[in-house]
Design an enzyme around this catalytic site. Structure first.
Site, short mmCIF file in Angstrom:
data_model
loop_
_atom_site.label_atom_id
_atom_site.label_comp_id
_atom_site.label_asym_id
_atom_site.label_seq_id
_atom_site.Cartn_x
_atom_site.Cartn_y
_atom_site.Cartn_z
N ASN A 131 0.80 -1.24 0.00
CA ASN A 131 0.00 0.00 0.00
C ASN A 131 0.84 1.29 0.00
O ASN A 131 0.47 2.25 -0.66
CB ASN A 131 -1.03 -0.01 1.13
CG ASN A 131 -0.42 -0.08 2.51
OD1 ASN A 131 0.63 -0.69 2.70
ND2 ASN A 131 -1.06 0.55 3.47
N GLY A 207 2.05 -5.56 7.32
CA GLY A 207 1.10 -6.24 6.43
C GLY A 207 -0.12 -6.65 7.21
O GLY A 207 -0.48 -6.03 8.22
N SER A 208 -0.76 -7.71 6.74
CA SER A 208 -2.03 -8.13 7.35
C SER A 208 -1.79 -8.78 8.71
O SER A 208 -0.73 -9.36 8.96
CB SER A 208 -2.74 -9.11 6.42
OG SER A 208 -1.92 -10.24 6.22
N THR A 209 -2.80 -8.70 9.56
CA THR A 209 -2.70 -9.31 10.88
C THR A 209 -2.54 -10.83 10.76
O THR A 209 -1.78 -11.45 11.50
CB THR A 209 -3.95 -8.94 11.70
OG1 THR A 209 -3.93 -7.51 11.88
CG2 THR A 209 -3.97 -9.59 13.07
N GLY A 212 0.99 -11.52 9.81
CA GLY A 212 1.82 -11.06 10.93
C GLY A 212 1.87 -12.08 12.06
O GLY A 212 2.93 -12.30 12.67
N GLU A 229 3.64 -4.23 12.21
CA GLU A 229 2.69 -3.14 11.92
C GLU A 229 1.58 -3.76 11.10
O GLU A 229 1.78 -4.13 9.93
CB GLU A 229 3.37 -2.03 11.11
CG GLU A 229 4.51 -1.32 11.83
CD GLU A 229 4.07 -0.38 12.93
OE1 GLU A 229 2.86 -0.27 13.20
OE2 GLU A 229 4.96 0.25 13.53
N CYS A 263 -3.48 1.69 6.39
CA CYS A 263 -3.74 1.03 7.67
C CYS A 263 -4.34 1.99 8.67
O CYS A 263 -5.00 1.58 9.61
CB CYS A 263 -2.44 0.42 8.20
SG CYS A 263 -1.11 1.61 8.24
N GLU A 433 7.62 2.23 15.29
CA GLU A 433 8.58 2.69 14.28
C GLU A 433 8.64 4.21 14.36
O GLU A 433 7.83 4.85 15.03
CB GLU A 433 8.13 2.24 12.89
CG GLU A 433 8.08 0.73 12.76
CD GLU A 433 7.87 0.27 11.33
OE1 GLU A 433 6.75 0.38 10.82
OE2 GLU A 433 8.87 -0.18 10.72
P1 NAD Z 1 0.16 -9.18 3.42
O1 NAD Z 1 0.19 -9.61 4.85
O2 NAD Z 1 -0.55 -10.03 2.46
O3 NAD Z 1 1.66 -9.03 2.86
C1 NAD Z 1 2.61 -8.19 3.45
C2 NAD Z 1 4.00 -8.66 3.05
O4 NAD Z 1 4.23 -9.95 3.65
C3 NAD Z 1 4.18 -8.85 1.55
O5 NAD Z 1 5.50 -8.47 1.19
C4 NAD Z 1 4.03 -10.35 1.40
O6 NAD Z 1 4.70 -10.87 0.26
C5 NAD Z 1 4.67 -10.85 2.67
N1 NAD Z 1 4.25 -12.21 3.07
C6 NAD Z 1 3.14 -12.89 2.72
N2 NAD Z 1 3.13 -14.12 3.29
C7 NAD Z 1 4.27 -14.20 4.03
C8 NAD Z 1 4.80 -15.21 4.87
N3 NAD Z 1 4.20 -16.39 5.05
N4 NAD Z 1 5.98 -14.96 5.50
C9 NAD Z 1 6.61 -13.78 5.36
N5 NAD Z 1 6.15 -12.78 4.55
C10 NAD Z 1 4.97 -13.00 3.91
O7 NAD Z 1 -0.39 -7.69 3.46
P2 NAD Z 1 -0.71 -6.71 2.21
O8 NAD Z 1 -1.97 -7.18 1.62
O9 NAD Z 1 0.50 -6.56 1.35
O10 NAD Z 1 -0.89 -5.32 2.95
C11 NAD Z 1 -2.10 -4.91 3.47
C12 NAD Z 1 -2.14 -5.04 4.97
O11 NAD Z 1 -1.04 -4.33 5.55
C13 NAD Z 1 -3.36 -4.42 5.59
O12 NAD Z 1 -3.88 -5.28 6.57
C14 NAD Z 1 -2.84 -3.15 6.25
O13 NAD Z 1 -3.59 -2.68 7.32
C15 NAD Z 1 -1.48 -3.56 6.66
N6 NAD Z 1 -0.62 -2.39 6.86
C16 NAD Z 1 -0.28 -2.01 8.13
C17 NAD Z 1 0.49 -0.88 8.34
C18 NAD Z 1 0.89 -0.44 9.71
O14 NAD Z 1 1.81 0.34 9.82
N7 NAD Z 1 0.25 -0.92 10.77
C19 NAD Z 1 0.92 -0.13 7.25
C20 NAD Z 1 0.54 -0.52 5.97
C21 NAD Z 1 -0.23 -1.67 5.79
#
Ligand code: NAD
Length: 454
Positions: A131, A207-209, A212, A229, A263, A433
């Site tokens: 994002n 990334g996604s919860t 995470g 995050e 997010c 962060e």
């Molecule tokens: P995602 O969790 O699908 O992917 C995030 C990253 O993790 C990508 O680079 C992906 O390739 C990698 N990934 C996927 N599977 C993995 C695994 N098994 N092991 C290690 N890495 C893996 O998330 P997304 O769809 O790219 O992003 C959207 C999400 O990110 C939303 O939930 C959003 O709220 C969150 N987000 C949070 C913040 C914050 O600062 N809190 C900021 C931006 C986005």
């Protein structure tokens, strides 16, 4: 070797393909990072500071190029993308002051002197979502490098181009080879290898919860440090005593920025019941006024969603029986366009109220009094961000303290400044962060006692 075909979200044209790194390539990059990190940490603090300032200068010289890459790869409006590239420069500049300020303590003890050192952790793996591809990358790599670590970084599959370019700019600016390596690839391959690799000593995951939690569990295997995050479902709380015109005029920008793929999106607007109807009357023209269009146009405020798959997921929240109050506009034809959409959910347990939509869809709900507002704002597994609109300073502070969230703003929607800490409560994350303490989060504290016995 696998690859991703990159699609321009605004017109669905093919931008090219990006090769994915293999596990062997990750292992090779980590092995080089281990060696490079020792030399990097052994440099004089002023030399590391100067190297980061040269990196910042290289980014400054490439602001327009980086912004245009983000417009094509991610569909971000050009004015926003330029801000993002400038933000990366500013984050690097801010943390270029850190190497010379990694201060330990001197602790009074009997029989000698006790001092602490902030030692770099070693190699840090940064995993980035799609994002905000550049800015979120920099929140990890800049303070980690400043603290004397080496960094391997994996951009998201759909949006690798600006991170790859930042890796090149680092090398072009003279950052030693192996200190910062960008490895595009799959989460299930490159990301998982960062997590399982014994020589990667900290993971910064955004990334996604759902993912995470898996990353955190994987880090437990080797007792690896982790910053998370994650998602959000933030509330914009509007009290009856607020400047309603200002609250309504700004509410769309608190949720629809980056097409809601933020997010921190205030995707629940909670309005005191006595002004609910008036607020909606004011909100409607503000939502219809959001300029949705070609990302390359200077006037555009909101672009398309990032991909077809994500578009279809967002659309699943606006079913035929959804209670739509009103919608803004969006281009038709090719591209993953979705108009700003305002929902009036029938209940507080509606899916649109509880789940992160990550698109330009907002739920508006009434509340009765201050206690009800806080309870409703906190009725979420998330706790990342939020806004409070009121003219009562005491109420602003009471509600700020009452909401379980890491980043709040009063009478505004600001949440990210590189000089202030950023992160979530509850399932929105772990650790912080940015801000003055971020470089220290990439260190281990070492305690040394020196005996003064004769
Ligand atoms: P995602 O969790 O699908 O992917 C995030 C990253 O993790 C990508 O680079 C992906 O390739 C990698 N990934 C996927 N599977 C993995 C695994 N098994 N092991 C290690 N890495 C893996 O998330 P997304 O769809 O790219 O992003 C959207 C999400 O990110 C939303 O939930 C959003 O709220 C969150 N987000 C949070 C913040 C914050 O600062 N809190 C900021 C931006 C986005």
């Amino acid at each position: 070797m696998t690859s991703t075909t990159l699609i321009n979200p605004a017109d669905e044209s093919v931008l090219g393909t990006i090769e994915h790194a293999t596990i062997a390539e990750v292992d090779d990059a980590v092995a080089r990072a281990v060696v490079a990190q020792r030399r990097w940490a052994a440099l004089a603090p002023a030399e590391r500071a100067a190297a980061l300032r040269r990196f910042a200068a290289a980014v400054d010289g490439a602001v327009d190029e980086l912004a245009r890459l983000e417009v094509r790869n991610s569909g971000h409006p050009i004015t926003q993308a330029r801000w993002e590239a400038e933000h990366v420069r500013d984050v690097l500049t801010y943390y270029s002051a850190a190497p010379e300020r990694m201060l330990g303590s001197q602790i009074p003890v009997a029989g000698g002197i006790d001092i602490t050192f902030l030692e770099p952790i070693g190699v840090v793996g940064v995993i980035v979502p799609w994002n905000f591809p550049m800015t979120i990358a920099s929140w990890g790599f800049a303070p980690a490098l400043a603290a004397g670590n080496a960094v391997v970084l994996k951009p998201a599959e759909w949006t690798p181009l600006t991170a790859v370019r930042l890796g090149e700019l680092a090398r072009e600016s003279g950052l030693p080879d192996g200190v910062f390596t960008v490895l595009p690839g799959r989460g299930s391959v490159v990301g998982e290898r960062f997590v399982s690799h014994p020589d990667v000593r900290k993971i910064v995951f955004t990334g996604s919860t759902e993912v995470g939690k898996r990353v955190m569990a994987g880090c437990a295997d080797s007792v690896k440090a982790v910053t998370l995050e994650l998602g959000g479902k933030s509330a914009n709380v509007v009290f009856a005593d607020a400047d309603l015109e200002k609250a309504a005029a700004t509410a769309p920008y608190g949720v629809f920025e980056n097409a809601g793929q933020d997010c921190c999106a205030r995707s629940r607007i909670l309005v005191q019941r006595s002004v609910f109807d008036r607020f909606l009357e004011l909100l409607e023209p503000a939502v219809r006024g959001v300029v949705v269009g070609a990302p390359g146009d200077e006037a555009t405020e909101m672009g398309p969603l990032v991909s077809r798959a994500h578009h279809d997921r967002v659309a699943s929240f606006v079913t035929d029986d959804a209670r739509v109050a009103f919608r803004g506009t969006a281009p038709t034809g090719p591209g993953f366009w979705f108009p700003p959409t305002v929902l009036l959910p029938a209940s507080r347990s509606d899916r649109s109220v509880t789940e992160e939509i990550f698109g330009p869809v907002v739920a508006v709900l009434p509340f009765d009094d201050e206690a009800d507002a806080i309870a409703l704002a906190n009725d979420s597994v998330y706790g990342l961000s939020g806004s409070i609109f009121t003219r009562d300073l005491g109420r602003a502070l009471r509600v700020s303290r009452g909401i379980e969230s890491g980043n709040l703003s009063v009478n505004s929607h600001s949440s990210v400044r590189y000089s202030t800490p950023f992160g979530g409560f509850k399932q929105s994350g772990l650790g912080r962060e940015l801000g003055p303490d971020a470089a220290a989060a990439f260190t281990e504290t070492k305690n040394v006692f020196l005996s003064t016995d004769a």
